[in-house]
Enzyme design. Sequence first.
Site, PDB file in Angstrom:
ATOM      1  N   ALA A 188       0.827  -1.208   0.000  1.00  0.00           N
ATOM      2  CA  ALA A 188       0.000   0.000   0.000  1.00  0.00           C
ATOM      3  C   ALA A 188       0.859   1.254   0.000  1.00  0.00           C
ATOM      4  O   ALA A 188       1.957   1.288   0.562  1.00  0.00           O
ATOM      5  CB  ALA A 188      -0.901   0.009   1.220  1.00  0.00           C
ATOM      6  N   HIS A 195      -2.087  -1.535   7.992  1.00  0.00           N
ATOM      7  CA  HIS A 195      -1.157  -1.706   9.107  1.00  0.00           C
ATOM      8  C   HIS A 195      -1.021  -0.419   9.922  1.00  0.00           C
ATOM      9  O   HIS A 195      -0.746  -0.468  11.114  1.00  0.00           O
ATOM     10  CB  HIS A 195       0.219  -2.162   8.602  1.00  0.00           C
ATOM     11  N   ASP A 202       0.198  -9.362   9.776  1.00  0.00           N
ATOM     12  CA  ASP A 202       0.652 -10.363   8.819  1.00  0.00           C
ATOM     13  C   ASP A 202       1.054 -11.574   9.640  1.00  0.00           C
ATOM     14  O   ASP A 202       1.903 -11.473  10.535  1.00  0.00           O
ATOM     15  CB  ASP A 202       1.850  -9.836   8.013  1.00  0.00           C
ATOM     16  N   GLU A 252      -3.738 -12.178  -0.342  1.00  0.00           N
ATOM     17  CA  GLU A 252      -2.697 -12.226   0.692  1.00  0.00           C
ATOM     18  C   GLU A 252      -3.136 -13.209   1.760  1.00  0.00           C
ATOM     19  O   GLU A 252      -3.967 -12.890   2.614  1.00  0.00           O
ATOM     20  CB  GLU A 252      -2.454 -10.836   1.294  1.00  0.00           C
TER      21      GLU A 252
END
Length: 281
Positions: A188, A195, A202, A252
């Site tokens: 991003a 985040h 993650d 992801e």
Amino acid sequence: MNSNQKKKSPFVVIASISCVLLIAILGSVYYKYNTAQSTTNEQEPIDSLPLVENSTPAESTTQSTEGTPSNDIVPKTEPVKEAEPTEQPKENEVEIVNGYIEGQQPATEPTYVNGVLIVNKKNPLPADYDKGEDPTAKAAFDKMAVAAKAEGIELVAFSGYRSYEYQTSLYDRYVAKDGKGEADRYSARPGHSEHQSGLAFDIGEKGREDLWLTSAFGETKAGQWLVNNAHKHGFILRYPKGKEEITGFMYESWHFRYLDGDLATKVYEAGVTLEEYLGLE
Ligand SMILES: [Zn+2]
């Protein structure tokens, strides 16, 4: 007789001349009249010719009437005018590049939809949004890790909160490595990373660091366990397969987002992305 004839003869001559003249006059008048009539008669066809000629344009008028197609062209032109709405969006249309609104001003406020903080390519956080790691989210992860460990899976949150500045350096590094187009698929831009919210992690498996940040992780026991159980602990798989167009990011297997209450379960059960669940697209 001769004298009579002589006397008569001038009269006869005059009379016959008169007759001849009269006949000639009558004849010429008749001829003229006839000629005039015949001319009139000829003119009729001439008139009717022009009429035909007129009727030809008239036919072409009829054709243009039959040429309702040509009238259709008018409505066809109108639908083209309906293409004005196509022009209208152009005015409102914002240029989207790799999912981002080109030239978008930096956010001054975070975006909440139905009370849910939303961070994506179209909804950035302000650069100074800096709350750090969300303690509730972290506690939820820890609890989830305990539950996973009970099933022989050792989960690691190898990346959590990231500041705007850190995301800037990270993104720039990826752009230098893969180019902007590719980097925009998996990293991003600053302000657009979940985040930064402190609500995203993650996740990988301890001992399988080789699979961190890979889609292959999603195929492992740990990855599958997360897919099936994360929602019970308040997490959703944020960027599922085949939803790149909606979320803006490629699949992801490792990125999970914490949602308050039972929202994660609702989103999971709906089988949709957060964007879809919140009616954002
Ligand atoms: Zn992530």
